[in-house]
Design an enzyme around this catalytic site. Structure first.
Site, PDB file in Angstrom:
ATOM      1  CB  CYS A   8      -4.102   3.031   5.824  1.00 37.19           C
ATOM      2  SG  CYS A   8      -4.068   2.834   4.025  1.00 37.19           S
TER       3      CYS A   8
ATOM      4  CB  CYS B 121      -5.130  -0.606   2.511  1.00 33.84           C
ATOM      5  SG  CYS B 121      -3.822  -1.007   3.696  1.00 33.84           S
TER       6      CYS B 121
ATOM      7  CB  CYS C 149      -0.903   0.002   1.233  1.00 28.55           C
ATOM      8  SG  CYS C 149      -1.919   1.484   1.389  1.00 28.55           S
TER       9      CYS C 149
ATOM     10  CB  CYS D 167      -0.251   2.217   5.751  1.00 27.16           C
ATOM     11  SG  CYS D 167      -1.077   0.745   5.090  1.00 27.16           S
TER      12      CYS D 167
ATOM     13  CB  CYS E 106      -9.681  -3.740 -11.267  1.00 31.60           C
ATOM     14  SG  CYS E 106      -9.348  -2.571 -12.560  1.00 31.60           S
TER      15      CYS E 106
END
Length: 171
Positions: A137, A134, A88, A91, A159
């Protein structure tokens, strides 16, 4: 007695399993008492001002405001490494192993599976798509689509917006 894989079995041979209500209830209660819990993920909690400082304007627009980058413009759209993982951008939480990335032809990076428990799914308000976030976060990553007939074990296509990802090769 009957033999099972070369060993003696002292269980009687039945053509159909025979379970009493009591044994089913005991099995259920045993299962429920040993229920496995999901690993606890420590959430990243930043104010909107902190997110604006940490992220580029484009990352903020997509990760925090649920935007979308233009198809075919992302850094990782045609990126197919042999090893490593995608994290991510908000984070730095591991989201997708590189081995799950494939070319779906959609114009965004596509993955058929995520690191277990690291990507959450939430139905869009319109009910037509499923958003992926995510798990640490809460950043918007993109959407997941199922049943499109891709030849992968999950028949799913995550996607993902490239700007939401950071690639780290294996060490």
């Amino acid at each position: 007695q009957r033999r099972v894989h070369g060993m003696k079995s002292f269980l009687p041979s039945f053509s159909k399993p025979c379970y009493s209500r009591l044994s089913v209830r005991r099995s259920q209660s045993l299962f429920l008492s040993r229920k496995m819990s999901k690993p606890t993920i420590e959430k990243t909690k930043l104010s909107e001002e902190e997110w604006k400082k940490k992220l580029t304007p484009e990352q903020y627009r997509i990760l925090r405001n649920k935007g979308t980058e233009y198809a075919g413009t992302g850094e990782y759209n045609k990126h197919y490494p042999d090893s490593g993982s995608y994290y991510c951008a908000g984070c730095e939480f591991e989201l997708y192993p590189s081995k799950t990335k494939f070319d779906s032809g959609c114009g965004w990076p596509a993955f058929y599976d995520a690191v277990p428990g690291h990507v959450e799914e939430k139905p869009d308000a319109d009910g037509r798509r499923v958003e992926i976030l995510c798990a640490r976060c809460g950043g918007h990553l993109g959407h997941v689509f199922r049943g499109e007939g891709f030849p992968y074990p999950t028949d799913s296509r995550h996607c993902v917006n490239s700007v939401c990802l950071k690639y780290k090769g294996s060490k």
